[in-house]
Design an enzyme around this catalytic site. Structure first.
Site, PDB file in Angstrom:
ATOM      1  N   LYS A  80       0.828  -1.205   0.000  1.00 51.90           N
ATOM      2  CA  LYS A  80       0.000   0.000   0.000  1.00 51.90           C
ATOM      3  C   LYS A  80       0.865   1.258   0.000  1.00 51.90           C
ATOM      4  CE  LYS A  80      -3.759  -2.432   2.301  1.00 51.90           C
ATOM      5  NZ  LYS A  80      -4.491  -2.689   3.564  1.00 51.90           N
ATOM      6  N   GLN A 124      -4.769  -1.506   9.623  1.00 54.60           N
ATOM      7  CA  GLN A 124      -4.562  -2.801   8.984  1.00 54.60           C
ATOM      8  C   GLN A 124      -5.193  -3.906   9.829  1.00 54.60           C
ATOM      9  OE1 GLN A 124      -3.165  -3.424   5.904  1.00 54.60           O
ATOM     10  NE2 GLN A 124      -3.908  -5.490   6.278  1.00 54.60           N
ATOM     11  N   ASP A 147     -11.051   2.749   3.891  1.00 56.46           N
ATOM     12  CA  ASP A 147     -11.345   1.315   3.832  1.00 56.46           C
ATOM     13  C   ASP A 147     -12.840   1.056   3.677  1.00 56.46           C
ATOM     14  OD1 ASP A 147      -9.061  -0.278   3.798  1.00 56.46           O
ATOM     15  OD2 ASP A 147      -8.740  -0.104   5.953  1.00 56.46           O
TER      16      ASP A 147
END
Length: 328
Positions: A80, A124, A147
């Site tokens: 990422k 994460q 997200d």
């Protein structure tokens, strides 16, 4: 003797020709190249971001929070961050020890929520067992929730309102669009009901195309671990598109797939081969299914790279939305 056999064969041709169209020739499926599409999207984003900056706006900023030292999570974060650099997004990873209290993680998130230089925040997953994933995801400002895991954004998705779509679900949708695979009136089977992947994919594909967030207008069947195997096979055999996101190796086999179907494999499992090496595989028996399907994604190289690319897209979208809110 050879001449006689040849004459007899010619004589049989009128009987053989009408049946040729009934034969099924083995044809390998078209590979949906997620890596190539992801590269194309990142090039597009890089151009859009440079234009954005030339218009006087600051560079978009993405901050990731990594709790603990899980090797897979570290690899995902590195990918990422690399993609961020590639497209021109400023990025940083905040690393917290695995022993961090839930309140400490949320305090870190709140600091980022208040930081006007930060556009996107991601935590994460998975987080350590002593930490509530839902509490942590809901601590992120919905406007910075790239997200798409905040309850507010999931709620908007159920109502087909414009919002942040979870990156993997958005990746699947984008691959279907870019390969011009029709969904209108089609039967689609989604295997896996996770709130981050399976459910968002279902919501996107079943809904009305006239909504603020256009849907796929498909008939979607959502299967999961409690769907009996014979029922899963029944639904799969009638599906024009099968999307599997379960982490069950070889869940989808060739006899379950109708000829000409599209197969999107979201599953990722690391297995040990007979020679002692490890490799990544998906939910689909790729070798067998690729002889029946019209389109198929590989693992790796399918949905994975696209997920990262769509996260970058969400980060630019966050910067644009925050600017719009501040200018109102």
């Amino acid at each position: 003797m050879l001449a006689i056999i040849f004459i007899v064969s010619i004589a049989k041709m009128p009987e053989i020709l009408p049946n040729i169209n009934k034969l099924h020739f083995i044809k390998t499926a078209n590979i949906i190249d997620g890596k190539k599409v992801a590269q194309d999207i990142q090039k597009e984003l890089k151009t859009q971001i440079e234009t954005w900056i030339k218009q006087g706006n600051r560079r978009p900023c993405l901050i990731a929070i990594l709790v603990g030292e899980d090797p897979a999570s570290q690899t995902y974060i590195e990918k990422k961050m690399a993609a961020s650099r590639e497209v021109g997004i400023e990025s940083k990873t905040i690393k917290l020890p695995v022993t961090s209290k839930e309140s400490e993680i949320i305090d870190e998130i709140q600091k980022l929520n208040k930081d006007d230089s930060v556009d996107g925040i991601l935590v994460q997953l998975p987080v350590p067992e002593h930490v509530s994933e839902r509490h942590v995801c809901n601590a992120v400002d919905p406007l910075k929730d790239v997200d798409g895991f905040h309850t507010t954004n999931i709620g908007k998705l159920t109502l087909n309102s414009d919002t942040f779509i979870p990156a993997t679900a958005l990746a699947v949708l984008e691959l279907i669009k870019r390969y011009n695979i029709p969904t209108f009136g089609k039967n689609i089977v989604v295997c896996g009901r996770s709130k981050n992947v399976g459910l968002p994919i279902t919501l996107l594909l079943h809904s009305d195309a006239k909504n603020e967030l256009p849907g796929g207008e498909a008939t979607v069947t959502l299967c999961h671990r409690h769907t009996p195997p014979e029922e899963l096979e029944f639904f799969a055999k009638h599906a024009d598109i099968i999307i599997s996101a379960t982490g069950v190796v070889n869940l989808i086999k060739s006899h379950m797939v109708k000829r000409g179907a599209c197969i999107i494999d979201v599953g990722i499992t690391r297995i040990t081969t007979k020679d002692g090496k490890t490799k990544l595989v998906g939910d689909v028996d790729f070798e067998g299914v690729s002889k029946v399907a019209e389109y198929i994604t590989p693992v790796p190289g399918g949905v994975g790279p696209m997920t990262v690319a769509m996260l970058m897209s969400n980060t630019l979208k966050a910067a644009q939305h925050i600017l719009k809110k501040n200018s109102a």
